[in-house]
Design an enzyme around this catalytic site. Structure first.
Site, PDB file in Angstrom:
ATOM      1  N   GLY A 239       5.589  -1.180  -7.989  1.00 48.27           N
ATOM      2  CA  GLY A 239       5.879  -2.872  -7.770  1.00 48.27           C
ATOM      3  C   GLY A 239       7.125  -2.372  -6.648  1.00 48.27           C
ATOM      4  O   GLY A 239       7.135  -3.465  -5.491  1.00 48.27           O
ATOM      5  N   GLU A 273       4.062   2.976 -12.732  1.00 44.24           N
ATOM      6  CA  GLU A 273       2.813   2.906 -12.518  1.00 44.24           C
ATOM      7  C   GLU A 273       3.350   3.133 -10.741  1.00 44.24           C
ATOM      8  O   GLU A 273       3.057   1.924  -9.986  1.00 44.24           O
ATOM      9  CB  GLU A 273       2.382   1.714 -12.943  1.00 44.24           C
ATOM     10  CG  GLU A 273       2.419   1.808 -14.305  1.00 44.24           C
ATOM     11  CD  GLU A 273       1.377   0.683 -15.093  1.00 44.24           C
ATOM     12  OE1 GLU A 273       0.545   0.891 -15.969  1.00 44.24           O
ATOM     13  OE2 GLU A 273       1.263  -0.611 -14.296  1.00 44.24           O
ATOM     14  N   PRO A 274       3.628   3.415  -9.925  1.00 49.10           N
ATOM     15  CA  PRO A 274       4.093   2.663  -8.666  1.00 49.10           C
ATOM     16  C   PRO A 274       2.668   3.399  -8.262  1.00 49.10           C
ATOM     17  O   PRO A 274       2.010   4.028  -8.010  1.00 49.10           O
ATOM     18  CB  PRO A 274       4.930   4.163  -8.235  1.00 49.10           C
ATOM     19  CG  PRO A 274       5.313   5.462  -9.200  1.00 49.10           C
ATOM     20  CD  PRO A 274       4.607   4.619 -10.038  1.00 49.10           C
ATOM     21  N   GLY A 275       2.201   2.028  -7.167  1.00 47.86           N
ATOM     22  CA  GLY A 275       1.330   2.205  -6.106  1.00 47.86           C
ATOM     23  C   GLY A 275       1.570   2.822  -4.753  1.00 47.86           C
ATOM     24  O   GLY A 275       1.076   3.572  -4.537  1.00 47.86           O
ATOM     25  N   ARG A 276       2.117   1.069  -3.729  1.00 50.38           N
ATOM     26  CA  ARG A 276       2.122   1.240  -2.425  1.00 50.38           C
ATOM     27  C   ARG A 276       3.959   1.942  -2.145  1.00 50.38           C
ATOM     28  O   ARG A 276       3.358   2.997  -0.873  1.00 50.38           O
ATOM     29  CB  ARG A 276       3.132  -0.277  -2.603  1.00 50.38           C
ATOM     30  CG  ARG A 276       2.700  -0.037  -0.748  1.00 50.38           C
ATOM     31  CD  ARG A 276       3.623  -2.149  -0.618  1.00 50.38           C
ATOM     32  NE  ARG A 276       2.734  -3.279  -1.914  1.00 50.38           N
ATOM     33  CZ  ARG A 276       1.742  -3.638  -0.961  1.00 50.38           C
ATOM     34  NH1 ARG A 276       2.058  -3.395   0.136  1.00 50.38           N
ATOM     35  NH2 ARG A 276       1.209  -4.074  -2.628  1.00 50.38           N
ATOM     36  N   ARG A 312      -4.803  -6.591   4.658  1.00 47.30           N
ATOM     37  CA  ARG A 312      -3.835  -7.072   4.145  1.00 47.30           C
ATOM     38  C   ARG A 312      -3.501  -8.330   5.151  1.00 47.30           C
ATOM     39  O   ARG A 312      -2.680  -9.380   5.084  1.00 47.30           O
ATOM     40  CB  ARG A 312      -2.642  -5.753   3.903  1.00 47.30           C
ATOM     41  CG  ARG A 312      -3.340  -5.307   2.917  1.00 47.30           C
ATOM     42  CD  ARG A 312      -2.304  -4.344   2.972  1.00 47.30           C
ATOM     43  NE  ARG A 312      -0.660  -4.296   2.301  1.00 47.30           N
ATOM     44  CZ  ARG A 312       0.246  -5.220   2.942  1.00 47.30           C
ATOM     45  NH1 ARG A 312       0.404  -4.494   4.089  1.00 47.30           N
ATOM     46  NH2 ARG A 312       1.215  -5.352   2.091  1.00 47.30           N
ATOM     47  N   CYS A 345     -16.683 -11.556  12.602  1.00 50.24           N
ATOM     48  CA  CYS A 345     -16.806 -13.383  13.070  1.00 50.24           C
ATOM     49  C   CYS A 345     -15.805 -13.912  12.067  1.00 50.24           C
ATOM     50  O   CYS A 345     -16.420 -14.780  11.838  1.00 50.24           O
ATOM     51  CB  CYS A 345     -17.959 -13.602  13.175  1.00 50.24           C
ATOM     52  SG  CYS A 345     -19.762 -12.369  13.905  1.00 50.24           S
ATOM     53  N   GLU A 346     -14.591 -13.862  12.255  1.00 42.98           N
ATOM     54  CA  GLU A 346     -13.784 -14.813  11.582  1.00 42.98           C
ATOM     55  C   GLU A 346     -12.767 -15.067  12.487  1.00 42.98           C
ATOM     56  O   GLU A 346     -11.634 -13.950  12.817  1.00 42.98           O
ATOM     57  CB  GLU A 346     -13.330 -14.152  10.509  1.00 42.98           C
ATOM     58  CG  GLU A 346     -14.275 -13.818   8.919  1.00 42.98           C
ATOM     59  CD  GLU A 346     -14.719 -14.326   8.403  1.00 42.98           C
ATOM     60  OE1 GLU A 346     -13.497 -15.801   8.444  1.00 42.98           O
ATOM     61  OE2 GLU A 346     -15.906 -14.376   7.703  1.00 42.98           O
ATOM     62  N   TYR A 374      -4.171  -0.269  -0.454  1.00 41.21           N
ATOM     63  CA  TYR A 374      -4.396  -1.403  -0.176  1.00 41.21           C
ATOM     64  C   TYR A 374      -5.051  -1.384   1.441  1.00 41.21           C
ATOM     65  O   TYR A 374      -5.002  -2.625   1.575  1.00 41.21           O
ATOM     66  CB  TYR A 374      -3.832  -2.675  -0.316  1.00 41.21           C
ATOM     67  CG  TYR A 374      -2.418  -2.296  -1.432  1.00 41.21           C
ATOM     68  CD1 TYR A 374      -3.132  -3.051  -2.774  1.00 41.21           C
ATOM     69  CD2 TYR A 374      -0.865  -2.103  -1.828  1.00 41.21           C
ATOM     70  CE1 TYR A 374      -3.179  -2.363  -4.382  1.00 41.21           C
ATOM     71  CE2 TYR A 374      -0.663  -1.690  -2.838  1.00 41.21           C
ATOM     72  CZ  TYR A 374      -1.702  -1.924  -4.444  1.00 41.21           C
ATOM     73  OH  TYR A 374      -1.011  -1.718  -5.139  1.00 41.21           O
TER      74      TYR A 374
HETATM   75  N1  PLP Z   1       0.011  -1.371 -11.992  1.00 42.60           N
HETATM   76  C1  PLP Z   1      -0.489  -2.943 -12.678  1.00 42.60           C
HETATM   77  C2  PLP Z   1      -0.377  -3.038 -13.613  1.00 42.60           C
HETATM   78  C3  PLP Z   1      -0.589  -3.497 -11.156  1.00 42.60           C
HETATM   79  O1  PLP Z   1      -1.262  -4.838 -11.487  1.00 42.60           O
HETATM   80  C4  PLP Z   1       0.423  -2.702  -9.577  1.00 42.60           C
HETATM   81  C5  PLP Z   1      -0.794  -3.407  -8.836  1.00 42.60           C
HETATM   82  O2  PLP Z   1      -1.003  -4.429  -8.832  1.00 42.60           O
HETATM   83  C6  PLP Z   1       0.368  -2.056 -10.116  1.00 42.60           C
HETATM   84  C7  PLP Z   1       0.931  -1.192 -11.156  1.00 42.60           C
HETATM   85  C8  PLP Z   1       0.923  -1.416  -8.643  1.00 42.60           C
HETATM   86  O3  PLP Z   1       2.133  -1.556  -8.105  1.00 42.60           O
HETATM   87  P1  PLP Z   1       2.461  -1.703  -6.474  1.00 42.60           P
HETATM   88  O4  PLP Z   1       1.434  -0.693  -5.844  1.00 42.60           O
HETATM   89  O5  PLP Z   1       2.914  -2.382  -5.529  1.00 42.60           O
HETATM   90  O6  PLP Z   1       3.398  -0.313  -6.513  1.00 42.60           O
END
Ligand code: PLP
Length: 421
Positions: A239, A273-276, A312, A345-346, A374
């Site tokens: 997050g 659990e970082p993604g973004r 997005r 077409c939106e 994303y």
């Molecule tokens: N963990 C869980 C359970 C999630 O649902 C998400 C994204 O929605 C993430 C980790 C990764 O979040 P972010 O990309 O904001 O770090």
């Protein structure tokens, strides 16, 4: 922040000119910087060193195989949310014991596959899911490891679509229900209760909601302890927000400095659990200007990328900086305001509204910045458009990591029944 920089009026990714990549692979295309990607992973690793956490990169942000492999090789585990992500996680060589599995809607088949592969644990989001995992583990004659995903009812102050830790959201289990489950955990005899999990939302730019959620869960862990229920792992989710526009998100260091004192002497094994944070600013989407269209009220830049490639802005009203791949030195046109849109077409098919762009012309290539997370992972074939290729730069070389789709890809799975032939 990232390795996309101008040199002599040309936008480079690390040491490669974007215009050279465009010549080779054509537009639109996604482009990732290996150096930026790994840099962000190591930033988190370094910031949280004192806790020795397991960092499980969240594949949903971007599950490109090469990108995930690069992170796994650097020591990352993976956070998954589907059988498809499990498949890809194993394909890139992630050890099952470094995989955690969230999702409110795991199917029986997905649960069976993940148990068979012996992942670290499921982040369980409801009582019926827990009972199903118990049953499947029983059928397989094994014990499955689980962590309860707690919904701490905290407002993360982000877009409502990516808020996940309020009691009005579908995610996780409230404290009272979780307590009741843990009190009767021995009745679920095929489960090993390994930990607790929270993930309150995405693109969170302040520490305060996290700290509140962590404090709440630590209070809960104390209560469990008093009742002889031990917790080994605490997964504090992802997050962490990034800079898209003028946001001033906390850095990994600032965030860690506030979180570490809370978790340091708890004896808990910490998971992040970082993604973004890892992938977001490591990628861009390159698109060509097909037409510049003026109407009585508006100027439109129409590109060869659309909302199917990067949803997005349409989905969340998200801001992405847009930069020309070549800065023109001779002033031909004054700065003007444009809506940057795709061919779909939106009317929701846009990348920017009323954006000031200077000296642009048809045929120019634009870089839509901060598209590494994303972006491709949410892309679709809407309007029968081919999903773009993905390219990775490392140093002075670039590599195609996913080919552009073909028309055959569009129809590969279609079946026309006999009576229509
Ligand atoms: N963990 C869980 C359970 C999630 O649902 C998400 C994204 O929605 C993430 C980790 C990764 O979040 P972010 O990309 O904001 O770090």
């Amino acid at each position: 922040m990232h390795d996309f920089k101008y040199k002599n009026n040309e936008l480079y990714c690390e040491a490669v000119k974007l215009s050279d990549i465009a010549k080779k692979v054509s537009t639109p295309f996604y482009l990732y910087s290996y150096n930026t990607l790994l840099g962000h992973f190591h930033k988190i690793e370094k910031a949280f060193k004192a806790l020795k956490p397991i960092i499980c990169y969240s594949m949903k942000a971007n599950s490109n195989l090469s990108l995930c492999r690069a992170l796994v090789q650097a020591g990352s585990g993976l956070d998954i949310v589907s059988g498809g992500e499990l498949y890809k996680a194993l394909l890139v060589g992630c050890q099952p014991k470094r995989i955690v599995y969230a999702s409110v809607g795991k199917t029986e088949e997905e649960i069976r596959q993940a148990i068979a592969k012996q992942i670290l644990f499921f982040n369980v989001e409801s009582l019926p899911e827990l009972e199903l995992i118990n049953k499947v583990a029983g059928d397989l004659g094994v014990t499955a490891s689980v962590a309860l995903r707690i919904n701490p009812d905290v407002e993360p102050k982000t877009h409502s679509y990516i808020t996940t830790g309020k009691l009005t959201n579908k995610f996780g289990i409230d404290f009272d229900t979780a307590y009741a489950i843990l009190r009767r955990k021995d009745s679920l005899s095929h489960l090993r209760f390994n930990g607790l999990h929270i993930h309150i939302g995405s693109q969170i730019i302040q520490a305060q909601p996290y700290l509140l959620a962590i404090k709440k869960i630590l209070g809960f862990i104390q209560k469990l302890k008093r009742n002889a229920i031990q917790i080994e792992y605490l997964n504090i989710g992802g997050g962490l927000g990034i800079i898209y526009n003028k946001e001033k998100p906390q850095t990994a260091d600032e965030f860690a400095k506030k979180v570490i004192p809370l978790l340091k002497n708890t004896g808990l094994r910490i998971i992040l659990e970082p993604g973004r944070f890892i992938a977001g600013n490591a990628g861009i989407l390159a698109a060509k200007i097909l037409y510049i269209k003026k109407t009585p009220l508006k100027n439109f830049v129409i590109t060869d990328a659309g909302m199917n490639d990067l949803i997005r802005p349409s989905l969340y009203g998200a801001y992405h900086e847009i930069l020309p791949v070549r800065l023109k030195t001779i002033e031909r046109k004054p700065e003007a305001k444009y809506d940057v849109v795709g061919p779909i077409c939106e009317s929701g098919d846009f990348f920017a509204k009323d954006r000031h762009l200077k000296n642009i012309a048809e045929g120019d290539i634009l870089a839509i910045m901060s598209a590494g997370a994303y972006g491709f992972s949410m892309a679709s074939n809407y309007n029968c458009r081919l999903r773009p290729p993905e390219v990775m730069v490392k140093g002075n070389r670039f590599y195609l990591t996913r080919k552009r789709e073909s028309y055959l890809d569009l129809v590969r799975k279609d079946v026309i029944p006999e009576f229509l032939k």
